[in-house]
Motif scaffolding. Structure first.
Motif, PDB file in Angstrom:
ATOM      1  N   PHE A  33      10.627  18.567   7.749  1.00 39.49           N
ATOM      2  CA  PHE A  33       9.683  17.586   7.987  1.00 39.49           C
ATOM      3  C   PHE A  33       8.713  17.574   6.726  1.00 39.49           C
ATOM      4  CE2 PHE A  33       9.836  17.447  12.896  1.00 39.49           C
ATOM      5  CZ  PHE A  33      11.131  17.052  12.858  1.00 39.49           C
ATOM      6  N   VAL A  34       8.368  18.760   6.321  1.00 44.24           N
ATOM      7  CA  VAL A  34       7.300  18.788   5.339  1.00 44.24           C
ATOM      8  C   VAL A  34       7.844  18.541   3.847  1.00 44.24           C
ATOM      9  CG1 VAL A  34       5.808  20.622   3.846  1.00 44.24           C
ATOM     10  CG2 VAL A  34       6.243  20.795   6.503  1.00 44.24           C
ATOM     11  N   SER A  35       9.302  18.797   3.676  1.00 43.49           N
ATOM     12  CA  SER A  35       9.847  18.353   2.479  1.00 43.49           C
ATOM     13  C   SER A  35      10.019  16.689   2.213  1.00 43.49           C
ATOM     14  CB  SER A  35      11.176  19.088   2.406  1.00 43.49           C
ATOM     15  OG  SER A  35      11.931  18.856   1.220  1.00 43.49           O
ATOM     16  N   LEU A  53      18.433   1.030  15.423  1.00 39.85           N
ATOM     17  CA  LEU A  53      18.861  -0.120  16.174  1.00 39.85           C
ATOM     18  C   LEU A  53      17.847  -1.150  16.755  1.00 39.85           C
ATOM     19  CD1 LEU A  53      21.625  -1.463  16.994  1.00 39.85           C
ATOM     20  CD2 LEU A  53      21.602   0.068  19.126  1.00 39.85           C
ATOM     21  N   THR A  54      16.789  -0.774  17.267  1.00 42.39           N
ATOM     22  CA  THR A  54      15.773  -1.456  17.895  1.00 42.39           C
ATOM     23  C   THR A  54      14.776  -1.987  16.791  1.00 42.39           C
ATOM     24  OG1 THR A  54      14.593   0.543  18.158  1.00 42.39           O
ATOM     25  CG2 THR A  54      15.750  -0.340  19.964  1.00 42.39           C
ATOM     26  N   HIS A  55      14.420  -1.066  15.617  1.00 41.02           N
ATOM     27  CA  HIS A  55      13.429  -1.717  14.854  1.00 41.02           C
ATOM     28  C   HIS A  55      13.929  -1.783  13.542  1.00 41.02           C
ATOM     29  CE1 HIS A  55      11.268  -0.113  18.327  1.00 41.02           C
ATOM     30  NE2 HIS A  55      10.211  -0.792  18.186  1.00 41.02           N
ATOM     31  N   GLY A  56      15.142  -1.460  13.156  1.00 40.11           N
ATOM     32  CA  GLY A  56      15.488  -1.332  11.831  1.00 40.11           C
ATOM     33  C   GLY A  56      15.082  -0.205  11.239  1.00 40.11           C
ATOM     34  N   PRO A  57      15.735   0.101   9.978  1.00 39.16           N
ATOM     35  CA  PRO A  57      15.273   1.357   9.049  1.00 39.16           C
ATOM     36  C   PRO A  57      13.929   1.138   8.473  1.00 39.16           C
ATOM     37  CG  PRO A  57      16.741   0.217   8.047  1.00 39.16           C
ATOM     38  CD  PRO A  57      16.917  -0.514   9.363  1.00 39.16           C
ATOM     39  N   ALA A  58      12.977   2.466   8.551  1.00 36.96           N
ATOM     40  CA  ALA A  58      11.557   2.243   8.003  1.00 36.96           C
ATOM     41  C   ALA A  58      11.768   1.960   6.496  1.00 36.96           C
ATOM     42  CB  ALA A  58      11.099   3.494   8.198  1.00 36.96           C
ATOM     43  N   PRO A  59      10.804   1.238   5.759  1.00 33.07           N
ATOM     44  CA  PRO A  59      10.901   1.283   4.590  1.00 33.07           C
ATOM     45  C   PRO A  59      10.475   1.997   3.699  1.00 33.07           C
ATOM     46  CG  PRO A  59       8.857   0.040   5.238  1.00 33.07           C
ATOM     47  CD  PRO A  59       9.868   0.485   6.571  1.00 33.07           C
ATOM     48  N   LEU A  60      11.242   3.381   3.776  1.00 33.20           N
ATOM     49  CA  LEU A  60      10.769   4.619   3.052  1.00 33.20           C
ATOM     50  C   LEU A  60      11.851   4.703   1.914  1.00 33.20           C
ATOM     51  CD1 LEU A  60       9.819   6.794   6.139  1.00 33.20           C
ATOM     52  CD2 LEU A  60       8.214   5.669   4.406  1.00 33.20           C
ATOM     53  N   PRO A  61      11.516   5.357   0.718  1.00 33.00           N
ATOM     54  CA  PRO A  61      12.375   5.976  -0.281  1.00 33.00           C
ATOM     55  C   PRO A  61      13.685   6.641   0.365  1.00 33.00           C
ATOM     56  CG  PRO A  61      10.471   6.921  -0.557  1.00 33.00           C
ATOM     57  CD  PRO A  61      10.266   6.163   0.333  1.00 33.00           C
ATOM     58  N   THR A  62      14.622   6.356  -0.309  1.00 32.16           N
ATOM     59  CA  THR A  62      15.929   7.260  -0.028  1.00 32.16           C
ATOM     60  C   THR A  62      15.606   8.552  -0.609  1.00 32.16           C
ATOM     61  OG1 THR A  62      17.205   6.096  -1.766  1.00 32.16           O
ATOM     62  CG2 THR A  62      17.378   5.209   0.422  1.00 32.16           C
ATOM     63  N   ALA A  63      16.468   9.524  -0.345  1.00 32.61           N
ATOM     64  CA  ALA A  63      16.379  11.029  -0.772  1.00 32.61           C
ATOM     65  C   ALA A  63      17.014  10.794  -2.097  1.00 32.61           C
ATOM     66  CB  ALA A  63      17.250  11.960   0.193  1.00 32.61           C
ATOM     67  N   ASP A  64      16.217  11.793  -3.218  1.00 31.90           N
ATOM     68  CA  ASP A  64      16.687  11.825  -4.377  1.00 31.90           C
ATOM     69  C   ASP A  64      17.204  13.038  -4.587  1.00 31.90           C
ATOM     70  OD1 ASP A  64      15.750  13.149  -7.197  1.00 31.90           O
ATOM     71  OD2 ASP A  64      16.354  11.025  -7.487  1.00 31.90           O
ATOM     72  N   ALA A  65      18.491  13.439  -4.928  1.00 28.05           N
ATOM     73  CA  ALA A  65      19.218  14.708  -4.816  1.00 28.05           C
ATOM     74  C   ALA A  65      18.500  15.652  -5.725  1.00 28.05           C
ATOM     75  CB  ALA A  65      20.520  14.449  -5.442  1.00 28.05           C
ATOM     76  N   MET A  66      17.980  15.404  -7.205  1.00 32.56           N
ATOM     77  CA  MET A  66      17.446  16.226  -8.030  1.00 32.56           C
ATOM     78  C   MET A  66      16.071  16.732  -7.432  1.00 32.56           C
ATOM     79  SD  MET A  66      18.354  14.865 -11.984  1.00 32.56           S
ATOM     80  CE  MET A  66      17.266  16.273 -12.523  1.00 32.56           C
ATOM     81  N   ALA A  88      16.668  19.054  -4.342  1.00 30.26           N
ATOM     82  CA  ALA A  88      16.858  20.425  -4.767  1.00 30.26           C
ATOM     83  C   ALA A  88      15.649  21.391  -5.449  1.00 30.26           C
ATOM     84  CB  ALA A  88      17.991  20.305  -6.151  1.00 30.26           C
ATOM     85  N   GLU A  89      14.843  20.540  -6.000  1.00 24.26           N
ATOM     86  CA  GLU A  89      13.592  21.169  -6.291  1.00 24.26           C
ATOM     87  C   GLU A  89      12.925  21.513  -4.943  1.00 24.26           C
ATOM     88  OE1 GLU A  89       9.361  19.796  -8.341  1.00 24.26           O
ATOM     89  OE2 GLU A  89      11.073  19.062  -9.083  1.00 24.26           O
TER      90      GLU A  89
END
Length: 282
Positions: free
Chosen positions: A155-157, A107-120, A123-124
């Protein structure tokens, strides 16, 4: 247009009371920024404002989602922005209060420009032993590895995932984002409540006891179709275990207190990094 005032702090620190006080002083309206108080049917578990408190000043985004509805920081942002804009359009001050750090950050800063999660890929990574994940992160991004809680698998993942999906170092992306958000922080106003550790722990214990004696057990028993978000609310798993006969009432209360103390510690660490927040010692 009156800018929002953000009131933050760990769970049980007294955010709701301070928000009511500031709303009365500023002629404001309160906007929820707690992930679990968004849900109907979790009022006791989430320590949502009482009916008396709700009647004192206008409150927004409390109990607006069905327990079965999934939500995240992005969906919260889409809910909160128009509510805040409407309050400002009526020349009122939005008093945004809650302890969900990521929701507030969006809300204060907006979402960080990081890639969204990839399901495959996720899972790996989930199938990879933590020790190997840590070694992989240390090879991909030593800087990020050095500042990551390496015992926290999530966090590590996520750090490894960012590196692999972006082709860049997670630390470079995060540092670049932090530099941008510093400019935004200069125009924000907010308060963060600080309490001594013994005081906060005593308040947590008191709230847990009141919650269990005030109907939280029945509240959890009535939850039949709920999202993974609701299941993460502290108290849900513990009370369900008690209802199933796996633990007794005393153990249930002890586990809720311990989990809440751990959560409060994580919240304090999060808000400590938000240097734009002005401390309020209680």
């Amino acid at each position: 247009m009156l800018p929002p005032l953000y009131i933050c702090g760990p769970t049980a620190s007294g955010k709701s009371a301070l928000a009511l006080e500031m709303a009365a002083q500023l002629g404001g309206e309160i906007v929820n920024a707690d992930a679990f108080q968004l849900y109907r049917g979790l009022e006791l578990i989430s320590a949502a404002p009482s009916a008396e408190e709700l009647a004192r000043v206008p409150h927004h985004l409390y109990g607006v989602l069905a327990p079965s509805t999934a939500a995240d920081a992005g969906s919260y942002l889409r809910l909160a922005r128009p509510v805040i804009a409407d309050i400002q359009a009526r020349s009122k001050t939005p008093i945004v209060t809650g302890g969900s750090g990521l929701y507030l950050k969006f809300l204060t800063h907006g979402p960080a420009p990081l890639p969204t999660a990839d399901a495959m890929l996720r899972a790996e990574l989930d199938a990879t032993p933590l020790e190997k994940l840590v070694a992989r992160l240390q090879a991909l991004d030593p800087v990020e590895a050095a500042r990551t809680a390496l015992k926290n698998r999530r966090f590590v993942s996520r750090a490894v995932e960012i590196c692999l999906l972006s082709g860049s170092k997670a630390s470079d992306m995060r540092d670049g984002w932090e530099a941008q958000t510093a400019q935004l922080s200069a125009h924000l106003r907010g308060l963060v409540i600080h309490r001594s550790r013994p005081d906060l722990h005593a308040r947590i214990a008191s709230r847990t006891r009141t919650m269990l004696e005030g109907g939280a057990i029945a509240e959890v028993a009535d939850l039949t179709n709920f999202s993974p978000n609701c299941e993460k609310a502290i108290g849900v798993r513990e009370i369900r275990a008690m209802l199933a006969g796996e633990i007794g009432r005393t153990t249930c209360e002890e586990r809720i207190n311990a989990a809440t103390r751990q959560y409060a510690k994580r919240q304090e660490s999060w808000f400590r990094r938000e240097l734009w927040l002005q401390p309020v010692v209680q």
